[in-house]
Design a protein around this motif. Sequence first.
Motif, short mmCIF file in Angstrom:
data_model
loop_
_atom_site.label_atom_id
_atom_site.label_comp_id
_atom_site.label_asym_id
_atom_site.label_seq_id
_atom_site.Cartn_x
_atom_site.Cartn_y
_atom_site.Cartn_z
N LEU A 1 -42.22 -90.64 -41.17
CA LEU A 1 -43.32 -91.36 -40.49
C LEU A 1 -42.13 -91.99 -40.46
O LEU A 1 -40.90 -92.30 -40.06
CB LEU A 1 -43.32 -92.01 -41.78
N GLU A 2 -43.02 -93.97 -39.36
CA GLU A 2 -42.37 -94.86 -39.53
C GLU A 2 -43.15 -96.40 -40.24
O GLU A 2 -44.54 -96.33 -39.12
CB GLU A 2 -42.06 -95.06 -37.23
N THR A 3 -42.41 -96.96 -40.05
CA THR A 3 -43.90 -98.55 -40.60
C THR A 3 -43.70 -99.01 -39.91
O THR A 3 -42.42 -100.06 -39.16
CB THR A 3 -43.46 -99.03 -41.66
N ARG A 4 -44.51 -99.99 -38.60
CA ARG A 4 -44.48 -100.88 -38.15
C ARG A 4 -45.21 -101.37 -38.94
O ARG A 4 -45.82 -102.90 -37.59
CB ARG A 4 -45.35 -99.71 -36.59
N GLY A 5 -44.40 -102.39 -39.47
CA GLY A 5 -44.76 -103.64 -40.20
C GLY A 5 -45.90 -103.90 -41.16
O GLY A 5 -46.72 -103.11 -41.02
N ARG A 6 -46.55 -104.34 -40.40
CA ARG A 6 -47.85 -104.82 -40.54
C ARG A 6 -49.18 -104.18 -39.74
O ARG A 6 -50.17 -104.31 -40.17
CB ARG A 6 -48.55 -106.28 -40.23
N ASN A 7 -48.82 -103.26 -39.05
CA ASN A 7 -49.41 -102.60 -38.18
C ASN A 7 -49.26 -101.40 -38.44
O ASN A 7 -50.62 -100.15 -37.98
CB ASN A 7 -48.82 -102.11 -36.73
N GLY A 8 -49.23 -100.67 -39.39
CA GLY A 8 -49.03 -99.79 -40.93
C GLY A 8 -48.28 -98.75 -40.79
O GLY A 8 -46.79 -98.77 -39.75
N THR A 9 -48.33 -97.64 -40.50
CA THR A 9 -47.69 -96.21 -41.10
C THR A 9 -48.00 -94.94 -40.15
O THR A 9 -49.03 -94.73 -40.21
CB THR A 9 -47.05 -95.71 -42.34
N PHE A 10 -47.13 -94.45 -39.24
CA PHE A 10 -47.41 -93.44 -38.61
C PHE A 10 -46.52 -92.19 -38.38
O PHE A 10 -45.62 -92.56 -39.01
CB PHE A 10 -47.42 -94.00 -37.04
N VAL A 11 -47.11 -91.00 -38.17
CA VAL A 11 -46.50 -90.06 -37.71
C VAL A 11 -45.13 -90.01 -37.01
O VAL A 11 -45.42 -90.82 -35.62
CB VAL A 11 -47.23 -88.83 -37.71
N ALA A 12 -44.33 -90.08 -37.04
CA ALA A 12 -43.30 -90.24 -35.75
C ALA A 12 -42.79 -89.32 -35.20
O ALA A 12 -42.88 -88.06 -35.47
CB ALA A 12 -41.24 -90.87 -36.87
N PRO A 13 -42.22 -89.65 -34.32
CA PRO A 13 -42.22 -89.08 -32.84
C PRO A 13 -40.09 -88.51 -32.98
O PRO A 13 -39.94 -89.21 -33.80
CB PRO A 13 -42.39 -90.52 -31.64
N GLY A 14 -40.20 -87.72 -31.83
CA GLY A 14 -39.06 -87.46 -31.38
C GLY A 14 -38.56 -86.67 -32.56
O GLY A 14 -36.97 -86.21 -32.66
N ARG A 15 -39.23 -86.00 -33.36
CA ARG A 15 -38.76 -85.08 -34.05
C ARG A 15 -38.03 -83.55 -33.04
O ARG A 15 -39.06 -83.61 -31.93
CB ARG A 15 -39.59 -84.16 -34.99
N ASP A 16 -37.34 -82.63 -33.53
CA ASP A 16 -37.25 -81.60 -32.41
C ASP A 16 -37.93 -80.02 -33.20
O ASP A 16 -38.59 -80.38 -34.08
CB ASP A 16 -35.84 -81.54 -32.09
N ASP A 17 -38.16 -79.49 -32.63
CA ASP A 17 -38.26 -77.65 -33.15
C ASP A 17 -37.74 -77.36 -34.14
O ASP A 17 -38.48 -76.91 -35.03
CB ASP A 17 -38.33 -76.80 -31.77
N ALA A 18 -36.08 -77.42 -34.43
CA ALA A 18 -35.28 -77.22 -35.43
C ALA A 18 -35.94 -77.77 -36.49
O ALA A 18 -36.36 -77.16 -37.55
CB ALA A 18 -34.14 -77.27 -35.46
N VAL A 19 -35.80 -79.57 -36.80
CA VAL A 19 -36.57 -80.00 -37.57
C VAL A 19 -38.69 -79.60 -38.41
O VAL A 19 -38.07 -79.45 -39.09
CB VAL A 19 -36.62 -81.30 -37.18
N ASP A 20 -38.74 -79.55 -36.90
CA ASP A 20 -40.75 -78.69 -37.21
C ASP A 20 -40.19 -77.68 -38.31
O ASP A 20 -41.22 -77.59 -39.21
CB ASP A 20 -40.69 -78.62 -36.11
N ARG A 21 -39.67 -76.35 -37.13
CA ARG A 21 -38.87 -75.35 -38.47
C ARG A 21 -38.68 -75.70 -39.51
O ARG A 21 -39.09 -74.53 -40.52
CB ARG A 21 -38.95 -74.20 -37.60
N LEU A 22 -37.39 -76.46 -39.75
CA LEU A 22 -37.30 -76.61 -41.07
C LEU A 22 -38.30 -77.24 -42.08
O LEU A 22 -37.91 -77.14 -43.51
CB LEU A 22 -35.82 -77.57 -41.10
N GLN A 23 -39.26 -77.38 -41.33
CA GLN A 23 -39.76 -78.22 -42.35
C GLN A 23 -40.92 -76.98 -42.59
O GLN A 23 -41.93 -77.87 -44.47
CB GLN A 23 -40.91 -80.00 -41.43
#
Length: 128
Positions: free
Chosen positions: A72-94
């Motif tokens: 996740l990434e928090t964009r201040g008062r704009n809210g919390t969003f699913v973060a970009p930039g994960r790679d396939d290895a991280v997704d598989r480990l997740q």
Amino acid sequence: MTEGAHVLISVDPDSSVPPYEQVRGQLAEMIGDGRLPVGSRLPTVRQLAADLRLAANTVARAYRELEVAGLLETRGRNGTFVAPGRDDAVDRLQRAAAGYAAEAARLGVAPATALALVRAALDAARPG
């Protein structure tokens, strides 16, 4: 996630898994399997806490841990969003981590014990 969309999470008050960990784990699983794609906006901490009838600090802790994990990434008062930039290895480990967490909960293994087992396995896998 569009404005007003709902995150489908349930918290079992009778579970041995703490509520923040139930929230964290379910969100991580939804991010890992694509149900919450990159850029999806999550409900505010207060809104999700109210929906789940939890303390705001409980949801805030789950969000913080997911942010530290890079999901996740928090964009201040704009809210919390699913973060970009994960790679396939991280997704598989997740996905593997979500499966491990679900199995640990099913077996009634305390989160601290499950984490200790993972740390030991990681230490054993290090070369040298």
